[in-house]
Design an enzyme around this catalytic site. Structure first.
Site, PDB file in Angstrom:
ATOM      1  N   GLU A 109       4.403   8.337 -28.318  1.00 25.25           N
ATOM      2  CA  GLU A 109       4.959   7.555 -27.209  1.00 25.25           C
ATOM      3  C   GLU A 109       5.600   6.236 -27.671  1.00 25.25           C
ATOM      4  O   GLU A 109       5.741   5.306 -26.879  1.00 25.25           O
ATOM      5  CB  GLU A 109       3.877   7.295 -26.160  1.00 25.25           C
ATOM      6  CG  GLU A 109       3.424   8.575 -25.472  1.00 25.25           C
ATOM      7  CD  GLU A 109       2.673   8.295 -24.191  1.00 25.25           C
ATOM      8  OE1 GLU A 109       3.214   8.565 -23.110  1.00 25.25           O
ATOM      9  OE2 GLU A 109       1.529   7.791 -24.284  1.00 25.25           O
ATOM     10  N   HIS A 128       0.847  -0.375 -24.111  1.00 26.78           N
ATOM     11  CA  HIS A 128       0.696   0.834 -23.294  1.00 26.78           C
ATOM     12  C   HIS A 128      -0.770   1.217 -23.318  1.00 26.78           C
ATOM     13  O   HIS A 128      -1.359   1.341 -24.393  1.00 26.78           O
ATOM     14  CB  HIS A 128       1.551   1.974 -23.850  1.00 26.78           C
ATOM     15  CG  HIS A 128       1.239   3.302 -23.211  1.00 26.78           C
ATOM     16  ND1 HIS A 128       1.213   3.484 -21.844  1.00 26.78           N
ATOM     17  CD2 HIS A 128       0.906   4.497 -23.752  1.00 26.78           C
ATOM     18  CE1 HIS A 128       0.884   4.740 -21.580  1.00 26.78           C
ATOM     19  NE2 HIS A 128       0.686   5.384 -22.712  1.00 26.78           N
ATOM     20  N   HIS A 130      -4.227   3.348 -20.974  1.00 26.76           N
ATOM     21  CA  HIS A 130      -4.610   4.386 -20.007  1.00 26.76           C
ATOM     22  C   HIS A 130      -5.812   3.952 -19.172  1.00 26.76           C
ATOM     23  O   HIS A 130      -6.603   4.800 -18.746  1.00 26.76           O
ATOM     24  CB  HIS A 130      -4.982   5.682 -20.745  1.00 26.76           C
ATOM     25  CG  HIS A 130      -3.892   6.254 -21.601  1.00 26.76           C
ATOM     26  ND1 HIS A 130      -4.139   7.129 -22.629  1.00 26.76           N
ATOM     27  CD2 HIS A 130      -2.546   6.083 -21.579  1.00 26.76           C
ATOM     28  CE1 HIS A 130      -2.985   7.470 -23.212  1.00 26.76           C
ATOM     29  NE2 HIS A 130      -2.011   6.839 -22.591  1.00 26.76           N
ATOM     30  N   HIS A 198      -1.255   8.680 -15.519  1.00 28.67           N
ATOM     31  CA  HIS A 198      -1.211   8.482 -16.974  1.00 28.67           C
ATOM     32  C   HIS A 198      -1.734   7.104 -17.383  1.00 28.67           C
ATOM     33  O   HIS A 198      -2.731   7.020 -18.097  1.00 28.67           O
ATOM     34  CB  HIS A 198       0.256   8.674 -17.409  1.00 28.67           C
ATOM     35  CG  HIS A 198       0.518   8.515 -18.872  1.00 28.67           C
ATOM     36  ND1 HIS A 198       1.664   8.973 -19.475  1.00 28.67           N
ATOM     37  CD2 HIS A 198      -0.200   7.930 -19.857  1.00 28.67           C
ATOM     38  CE1 HIS A 198       1.628   8.689 -20.769  1.00 28.67           C
ATOM     39  NE2 HIS A 198       0.510   8.056 -21.020  1.00 28.67           N
TER      40      HIS A 198
END
Ligand code: ZN
Length: 269
Positions: A109, A128, A130, A198
């Site tokens: 990613e 990023h 989760h 996500h």
């Protein structure tokens, strides 16, 4: 051994290591220059702090734009955040190509980071993650809103990226340039974007800011969920004007005081 044979042996050994094929016949991009040691230190600390604070677990990543080259950024090789050291950092161009991967596995990613750096000149660091507490706000019609002053950076709203909208049925991962670009478009000029089912992407103008935002965004999600449960859905959020005044006053003083504390807690780990 002649030069030609030496080169051939060398090329064959590279192919065997999967290095040549991974570049698809292209030369790797040139480096934008080495990061200052202090910035490397901060980037490694960011991975460990976010793991320690429960924002990152075995997954997720942090990157920083190369201050010497706007079209280069640095992040770890594919590795659990708590284990990241300076030796694991790899430089990338904005197409997600590694400058010097040396056969190491890359985060699939990384295109999240690449396309946000391409779209947003003001962004110098990206996270990023989760975090489970954020997920409800991407899968229901309840918007994530600031319930306390530490989350004033979302006073202008948090958009939701639904990968299904443009790409149909996927593995949910933002694993190429097109998906990264679509995500960056939904982020727009905001400080973060939820990813349906996500996680989230948080952006900022420095590593301490993006780390601080990631920590307090996750806390805000928990506090908002608690407040909604207690208040039967009726919650007094920060007014957008209050949030803006907090931002104008310097957004939690750039998280400087907290950054010092967080960093000292992961030192020597
Ligand atoms: Zn992800």
């Amino acid at each position: 051994m002649s030069d030609i044979i030496t080169r051939r042996v060398f090329t064959v050994s590279l192919i065997a290591a999967g290095l040549v094929t991974s570049l698809k016949g292209q030369q790797p991009p040139a480096t934008g220059g080495a990061l200052e040691p202090a910035l490397i230190d901060d980037l490694v600390a960011a991975y460990r702090i976010l793991a320690q604070q429960g924002v990152l677990d075995g997954f997720g990543h942090v990157s920083v734009r190369n201050p010497r080259a706007a079209n280069r950024f640095v992040m770890s090789r594919s590795l659990a955040p708590e284990l990241v050291t300076a030796a694991d950092l790899i430089e990338f161009d904005l197409d997600g190509n590694a400058v010097d991967a040396r056969g190491r596995a890359l985060y699939s990613e990384r295109f999240i980071h690449a396309e946000i750096y391409r779209a947003r000149a003001d962004v110098r660091a990206v996270v990023h993650n989760h975090a489970a507490s954020l997920i409800p706000f991407g899968v229901t019609t309840v918007p994530l809103r600031p319930v306390y002053h530490m989350a004033s950076f979302i006073g202008d709203g948090v958009p939701v990226f639904d990968i299904r909208k443009n790409f149909g049925m996927t593995d949910m991962l933002v694993s190429d340039t097109a998906k990264g670009r679509a995500l960056a478009q939904v982020l727009g000029s905001k400080s973060c974007v939820l990813m349906r089912g996500h996680g989230v992407v948080v952006v900022g103008s420095s590593i301490p800011i993006v780390v601080g935002r990631s920590i307090y965004l996750e806390m805000n999600a928990r506090v908002q969920t608690q407040s909604m449960a207690m208040g039967g859905g009726r919650v007094t959020y920060l007014d957008p004007q209050e949030a803006q005044k907090m931002m104008d006053a310097g957004e939690n003083r750039g998280y400087e005081r907290a950054w010092e504390l967080w960093k000292s807690k992961v030192k020597g780990q």
